[in-house]
Design an enzyme around this catalytic site. Structure first.
Site, PDB file in Angstrom:
ATOM      1  N   TYR A  32       0.815  -1.219   0.000  1.00 51.97           N
ATOM      2  CA  TYR A  32       0.000   0.000   0.000  1.00 51.97           C
ATOM      3  C   TYR A  32       0.854   1.277   0.000  1.00 51.97           C
ATOM      4  O   TYR A  32       1.093   1.857  -1.045  1.00 51.97           O
ATOM      5  CB  TYR A  32      -1.023   0.004   1.165  1.00 51.97           C
ATOM      6  N   LYS A  35      -1.017   8.386  -3.688  1.00 47.38           N
ATOM      7  CA  LYS A  35      -1.467   9.108  -2.487  1.00 47.38           C
ATOM      8  C   LYS A  35      -0.465  10.199  -2.102  1.00 47.38           C
ATOM      9  O   LYS A  35      -0.850  11.256  -1.616  1.00 47.38           O
ATOM     10  CB  LYS A  35      -1.652   8.123  -1.323  1.00 47.38           C
TER      11      LYS A  35
HETATM   12  P1  NAD Z   1     -15.505   3.308  -2.810  1.00 44.16           P
HETATM   13  O1  NAD Z   1     -15.165   2.360  -3.901  1.00 44.16           O
HETATM   14  O2  NAD Z   1     -16.478   2.847  -1.782  1.00 44.16           O
HETATM   15  O3  NAD Z   1     -16.109   4.672  -3.433  1.00 44.16           O
HETATM   16  C1  NAD Z   1     -15.665   5.224  -4.617  1.00 44.16           C
HETATM   17  C2  NAD Z   1     -16.598   6.332  -5.082  1.00 44.16           C
HETATM   18  O4  NAD Z   1     -16.044   6.888  -6.283  1.00 44.16           O
HETATM   19  C3  NAD Z   1     -18.017   5.866  -5.433  1.00 44.16           C
HETATM   20  O5  NAD Z   1     -18.947   6.868  -5.058  1.00 44.16           O
HETATM   21  C4  NAD Z   1     -17.975   5.785  -6.960  1.00 44.16           C
HETATM   22  O6  NAD Z   1     -19.231   5.967  -7.617  1.00 44.16           O
HETATM   23  C5  NAD Z   1     -17.065   6.955  -7.257  1.00 44.16           C
HETATM   24  N1  NAD Z   1     -16.453   6.877  -8.588  1.00 44.16           N
HETATM   25  C6  NAD Z   1     -15.698   5.886  -9.132  1.00 44.16           C
HETATM   26  N2  NAD Z   1     -15.336   6.224 -10.391  1.00 44.16           N
HETATM   27  C7  NAD Z   1     -15.884   7.435 -10.634  1.00 44.16           C
HETATM   28  C8  NAD Z   1     -15.882   8.314 -11.747  1.00 44.16           C
HETATM   29  N3  NAD Z   1     -15.210   8.021 -12.864  1.00 44.16           N
HETATM   30  N4  NAD Z   1     -16.585   9.460 -11.654  1.00 44.16           N
HETATM   31  C9  NAD Z   1     -17.279   9.795 -10.526  1.00 44.16           C
HETATM   32  N5  NAD Z   1     -17.285   9.018  -9.440  1.00 44.16           N
HETATM   33  C10 NAD Z   1     -16.601   7.856  -9.496  1.00 44.16           C
HETATM   34  O7  NAD Z   1     -14.125   3.769  -2.193  1.00 44.16           O
HETATM   35  P2  NAD Z   1     -13.621   4.208  -0.727  1.00 44.16           P
HETATM   36  O8  NAD Z   1     -12.889   3.065  -0.147  1.00 44.16           O
HETATM   37  O9  NAD Z   1     -14.682   4.882   0.035  1.00 44.16           O
HETATM   38  O10 NAD Z   1     -12.504   5.273  -1.159  1.00 44.16           O
HETATM   39  C11 NAD Z   1     -12.719   6.663  -1.147  1.00 44.16           C
HETATM   40  C12 NAD Z   1     -11.442   7.375  -0.725  1.00 44.16           C
HETATM   41  O11 NAD Z   1     -11.149   7.006   0.628  1.00 44.16           O
HETATM   42  C13 NAD Z   1     -10.214   6.996  -1.557  1.00 44.16           C
HETATM   43  O12 NAD Z   1      -9.411   8.136  -1.718  1.00 44.16           O
HETATM   44  C14 NAD Z   1      -9.520   5.990  -0.668  1.00 44.16           C
HETATM   45  O13 NAD Z   1      -8.129   5.895  -0.922  1.00 44.16           O
HETATM   46  C15 NAD Z   1      -9.786   6.604   0.693  1.00 44.16           C
HETATM   47  N6  NAD Z   1      -9.576   5.683   1.838  1.00 44.16           N
HETATM   48  C16 NAD Z   1     -10.177   4.469   1.863  1.00 44.16           C
HETATM   49  C17 NAD Z   1      -9.917   3.613   2.919  1.00 44.16           C
HETATM   50  C18 NAD Z   1     -10.528   2.230   3.004  1.00 44.16           C
HETATM   51  O14 NAD Z   1     -10.090   1.432   3.834  1.00 44.16           O
HETATM   52  N7  NAD Z   1     -11.536   1.933   2.209  1.00 44.16           N
HETATM   53  C19 NAD Z   1      -9.075   4.025   3.978  1.00 44.16           C
HETATM   54  C20 NAD Z   1      -8.531   5.295   3.933  1.00 44.16           C
HETATM   55  C21 NAD Z   1      -8.776   6.117   2.851  1.00 44.16           C
END
Ligand code: NAD
Length: 397
Positions: free
Chosen positions: A237, A246
């Protein structure tokens, strides 16, 4: 209008259908969690890019139902088509709109490619027409690929280590077998492509577009999300291709912070969130096994948080009007503090050393992970009658 009994169609980390009733129930329970923490009328206008699932969806719920915020959501979700159900994020958003309209809260959504100029233009028009100016921009887009708006080139991200091959324990999501996977290092082109998709360029284009159209309110904040995690996951990661993206996002955010300060007295922040089960995180090698340990270990410690808990913390403790976020030395909000405390990481390291297929349930809660994953798509949600035929073709408005 097709009504059908919906059985989960899930293989590994790919689900090809979703249950509208389950997604509705999930949405209502996030709303209830938020309301239970109290509601303030802060008059906020919030734009969430990536608003339909995971952290973005919870951000939208926390802002709307904790602060009576008007929300505009941008996401890329599939509506129902004949017998095919819509995607989970689509049904989450249908349920969100229903709940918002019941209490008279403004909510609009734009379903399309957020990387594109067209969706950005539609978003700016909607803000101008309906909202005035934006107080908080949440950028929570997570995608496997991006069509670059200027070149038309399609960039695909990869989840690989850098420099040398890396072997680690991992779990086969279909069989529940603990295996050792060896991941080849990324090529330079793969690193560059991953930065194109998940780095900061698109966030900067959004902020620039809003600034140019004069759509940021005074003291507006833009926030995006990142992950660091424990040493155990660093090779794949934080020190891998996604980590490079990131770090690009982090550098971009510092630059955007200056621009927002100069333009509107605002700020841009990167919030480092804890690991949670989402569609994006389940696709990362090694992470599902880590999450299968993290959830029970944090539950035992009494510190487990779901995305909605994290986002309530973010809005209530850092982004609420008049509040100054607490930042670390690198200018980041840290919501991952409870995940990264030594008692938690030490316990996970201890279990990680020992875990194998035969003792899986002793050291990890893979059944719990699987169930959490299914719940993302509206399956295995309490209070839903899965034997009942259900309407799948639901309008978003
Ligand atoms: P997720 O897959 O649940 O959500 C992704 C979102 O992006 C959805 O709403 C989807 O519709 C949207 N999306 C995808 N492609 C798109 C496009 N082309 N146009 C418009 N919208 C689009 O993901 P998540 O895990 O909630 O990740 C969101 C953020 O949080 C990321 O930056 C991720 O790195 C960060 N994050 C996640 C975690 C984890 O453990 N899941 C931890 C820390 C940070």
């Amino acid at each position: 209008m097709p009504e059908q009994v919906i059985q989960p169609r899930i293989r590994g980390f790919i689900a090809t259908n979703a249950h509208p009733g389950g997604c509705r129930q999930n949405t209502l329970s996030q709303i209830a969690t938020t309301q239970a923490r109290g509601v303030t009328d802060a008059g906020l206008n919030v734009l969430v890019v990536g608003a339909s699932t995971g952290y973005g969806f919870s951000s939208r719920v926390a802002a709307a139902f904790g602060f009576n915020a008007k929300t505009l959501g941008v996401f890329f979700e599939r509506p129902a088509d004949g017998d095919r159900t819509a995607s989970a994020g689509y049904y989450n958003s249908v349920a969100f709109h229903e709940a918002a309209s019941k209490v008279g809260l403004y909510a609009k959504s734009i379903n399309g490619d957020g990387f594109s100029d067209a969706v950005k233009a539609e978003t700016l028009d909607t803000i101008q027409r309906d909202m005035g100016k934006i107080d908080v921009l949440v950028y929570s887009l997570a995608a496997p690929r991006r069509t670059h708006p200027k070149t038309g080139i399609v960039h695909s991200s990869v989840l690989k280590p850098l420099d040398e091959a890396y072997s680690s324990k991992t779990i086969d999501l279909s069989t529940g077998e603990v295996t050792v996977a060896t991941m080849d290092p990324a090529t330079g082109a793969e690193v560059a492509d991953t930065i194109q998709v998940m780095g900061g360029e698109d966030f900067a284009i959004w902020v620039d577009a809003l600034l140019q159209a004069d759509l940021f309110a005074e003291n507006a904040r833009a926030v995006t999300y990142s992950y660091i995690g424990p040493a155990l996951t660093h090779a794949i990661y934080y020190n891998g291709t996604i980590g490079q993206a990131k770090q690009h996002m982090e550098a971009t955010t510092r630059h955007l912070d200056k621009r927002l300060q100069e333009a509107v007295g605002g700020n841009a922040y990167l919030s480092v969130n804890k690991a949670v089960v989402t569609q994006a995180s389940a696709a990362i090698p090694v992470v599902p096994l880590y999450l299968s340990m993290l959830y029970p270990v944090m539950r035992e410690a009494g510190t487990h948080e779901a995305p909605i808990d994290q986002m309530n913390r973010l809005f209530r403790e850092h982004l609420a009007p008049g509040m100054t976020p607490t930042l670390d030395d690198e200018h980041r909000i840290r919501l991952d503090n409870l995940e990264l405390t030594p008692p938690i990481t030490n316990e996970i390291n201890r279990r990680w050393e020992k875990i194998e297929t035969a003792n899986l349930s002793e050291y990890a809660d893979f059944a719990g992970f699987r169930s959490e994953f299914r719940q993302l798509f509206g399956f295995e949600v309490e209070g839903v009658d899965y034997t009942k035929p259900t309407e799948t073709d639901l309008p978003l408005k």
